[in-house]
Design an enzyme around this catalytic site. Structure first.
Site, PDB file in Angstrom:
ATOM      1  N   ALA A  75       0.861  -1.184   0.000  1.00  0.00           N
ATOM      2  CA  ALA A  75       0.000   0.000   0.000  1.00  0.00           C
ATOM      3  C   ALA A  75       0.894   1.229   0.000  1.00  0.00           C
ATOM      4  O   ALA A  75       1.601   1.493   0.971  1.00  0.00           O
ATOM      5  CB  ALA A  75      -0.899  -0.006   1.226  1.00  0.00           C
TER       6      ALA A  75
ATOM      7  N   SER B 292       1.234   5.355  -0.568  1.00  0.00           N
ATOM      8  CA  SER B 292       0.462   6.597  -0.562  1.00  0.00           C
ATOM      9  C   SER B 292       1.177   7.737  -1.267  1.00  0.00           C
ATOM     10  O   SER B 292       0.629   8.833  -1.371  1.00  0.00           O
ATOM     11  CB  SER B 292       0.177   7.007   0.887  1.00  0.00           C
ATOM     12  OG  SER B 292       1.395   7.314   1.554  1.00  0.00           O
ATOM     13  N   GLY B 293       2.408   7.492  -1.710  1.00  0.00           N
ATOM     14  CA  GLY B 293       3.193   8.570  -2.299  1.00  0.00           C
ATOM     15  C   GLY B 293       4.009   9.323  -1.274  1.00  0.00           C
ATOM     16  O   GLY B 293       4.688  10.297  -1.601  1.00  0.00           O
TER      17      GLY B 293
ATOM     18  N   SER C 251       5.943   4.775   2.905  1.00  0.00           N
ATOM     19  CA  SER C 251       5.541   3.660   2.040  1.00  0.00           C
ATOM     20  C   SER C 251       6.483   3.510   0.853  1.00  0.00           C
ATOM     21  O   SER C 251       6.712   2.399   0.370  1.00  0.00           O
ATOM     22  CB  SER C 251       4.099   3.840   1.568  1.00  0.00           C
ATOM     23  OG  SER C 251       3.912   5.077   0.918  1.00  0.00           O
TER      24      SER C 251
ATOM     25  N   CYS D 147     -10.128   2.958   9.298  1.00  0.00           N
ATOM     26  CA  CYS D 147      -9.548   2.762   7.967  1.00  0.00           C
ATOM     27  C   CYS D 147      -8.654   1.526   7.967  1.00  0.00           C
ATOM     28  O   CYS D 147      -8.695   0.714   7.040  1.00  0.00           O
ATOM     29  CB  CYS D 147      -8.761   3.996   7.549  1.00  0.00           C
ATOM     30  SG  CYS D 147      -8.046   3.877   5.891  1.00  0.00           S
TER      31      CYS D 147
ATOM     32  N   GLY E  33       3.671   0.949   5.050  1.00  0.00           N
ATOM     33  CA  GLY E  33       4.762   1.733   5.620  1.00  0.00           C
ATOM     34  C   GLY E  33       4.547   2.103   7.069  1.00  0.00           C
ATOM     35  O   GLY E  33       5.137   3.073   7.553  1.00  0.00           O
TER      36      GLY E  33
ATOM     37  N   CYS F  27      -7.896  12.143   5.904  1.00  0.00           N
ATOM     38  CA  CYS F  27      -7.732  12.040   4.456  1.00  0.00           C
ATOM     39  C   CYS F  27      -8.999  12.393   3.697  1.00  0.00           C
ATOM     40  O   CYS F  27      -8.935  12.785   2.532  1.00  0.00           O
ATOM     41  CB  CYS F  27      -7.261  10.636   4.081  1.00  0.00           C
ATOM     42  SG  CYS F  27      -8.444   9.338   4.475  1.00  0.00           S
TER      43      CYS F  27
END
Length: 372
Positions: free
Chosen positions: A26, A28-29, A33, A118, A142, A214
């Site tokens: 996974a 997220s940019g 991670s 989440c 991450g 988010c």
């Protein structure tokens, strides 16, 4: 075929022989991670990245993770690392599994923790299922946490970097899922992770950490709650005797332990000690009434087969743990603190530890005071 040390295996002595074991990461940019992806690739895993698209409208792309910019950053890192990148539309799941509960809890006068939900429903629920369906052996993230083998079972433990440790948010992971999850940053500090990103010339090396919820793209969660139809009716702020001290702007905007923003003149500090949704009132008192001797928790998730009678409890992220006694009550527990704890907040989580191991946790339903 190559042999690599499985994450955390330096503590357990377990060596995993893998034939290109496949990992869905996974991503997220963000730096965490992204470095997790790099470390997994260096360890010999066949890695692919996946980003959850949470349906933020592009013209409102203020979201710090899982929005358009984050997806592009994640895709860019995957290209640099030479790994595939997938985007999964999780907007409907976010709505039903996280946002609906978030709004419902505030309506009830509780303070929810959507990051925990989440993890519970999206990352380590639906996304883990997707990873297995897609033919991956593991799901990796991450997060700063550690999974190790202890005798015949897998356990969740605190990360090396105790400042960044995220086990408070990870207690809902199903115990059966632990063997299918990797946390590559388990034995890294945040400073080490950033340095790895710099050395690898990853463009996100200096990217700031996400701070906001988010899915809240408005300037504040207050606007979001109003958009979601939460009733916002002014009402009285009262003391424990019922004396009116001021007026609140809506019970959904207050939380247990809150001191600032009350708009009350007083010779001593006042704190929110209770929220009466039915009576549309906010109850305030002195600091001594913020403390509780214990709590009642439900929605328990246990990561150990034994039900402990004593443990260390954490009632907020980054708050130090305190010794406690645990009394089971059906599918709930009562937790009695060795030292009174401040701002025990319904809707938040209590997580139980034994040294570094996470024993389990649940959602706080009620604070227990000496007067109860």
């Amino acid at each position: 075929m190559i042999s690599v040390m499985a994450p955390g295996s330096e503590k357990t002595g377990k060596v995993e022989t893998i034939l290109k074991k496949r990992v869905l990461l996974a991503i997220s940019g963000g730096v965490d991670s992204s470095v997790a992806a790099l470390l997994l690739k260096e360890e010999g895993y066949e890695v692919a990245g996946v980003t959850m698209c949470l349906g933020v409208r592009e013209e409102e792309n203020k979201v710090r993770c899982c929005g358009r910019e984050a997806i592009e950053d994640a895709r860019g890192v995957c290209e640099i690392l030479g790994i595939p990148h997938y985007v999964l539309d999780y907007a409907p799941l976010l709505e039903t599994c996280v946002i609906d509960k978030f709004v419902r809890e505030y309506r009830l006068g509780r303070t929810p923790n959507p990051c925990i939900d989440c993890n519970r429903y999206l990352k380590f629920g639906h996304l883990l299922d997707s990873a297995r369906t897609m033919g991956f052996d593991y799901l990796a993230t991450g997060h700063y946490a550690k999974i190790e083998r202890k005798e015949s079972r897998w356990i969740l433990k605190k990360a090396k970097d105790l400042v960044k440790d995220q086990t408070y948010f990870l207690y809902p992971i199903p115990v059966a899922a632990l063997e299918h999850i990797l946390f590559p940053l388990a034995d890294r500090t945040k400073d080490e992770v950033r340095e790895i990103a710099r050395q690898a010339l990853l463009p996100i090396a200096e990217k700031p950490e996400s701070q906001d919820l988010c899915f809240v793209t408005q300037d504040s969660y207050r606007d979001f709650l109003q958009e979601q139809g939460c009733p916002v009716h002014p009402g009285p702020i009262v003391d424990r005797s019922g004396r009116v001290l001021g007026e609140h702007s809506g019970t959904v905007f207050y939380t247990i332990g809150q001191r600032h923003g009350l708009g009350i003149s007083s010779p001593f500090p006042l704190y929110v000690v209770a929220i009466d949704v039915a009576g549309n009132s906010v109850i305030v008192s002195g600091k001594e009434d913020v403390y509780a001797q214990g709590l009642v928790a439900g929605e328990m998730n246990w990561l150990t087969p034994e039900r402990p009678q004593e443990a260390e409890a954490r009632i907020r992220h980054r708050k130090r743990t305190c010794s406690c006694r645990i009394v089971p009550e059906g599918d709930r527990i009562r937790v009695y603190f060795a030292e009174d704890q401040d701002a025990v907040t319904p809707g938040q989580a209590v997580v139980l530890y034994q040294e570094d191991e996470v024993l389990g946790g649940g959602v706080i339903e009620e604070a227990l005071h000496y007067a109860n």
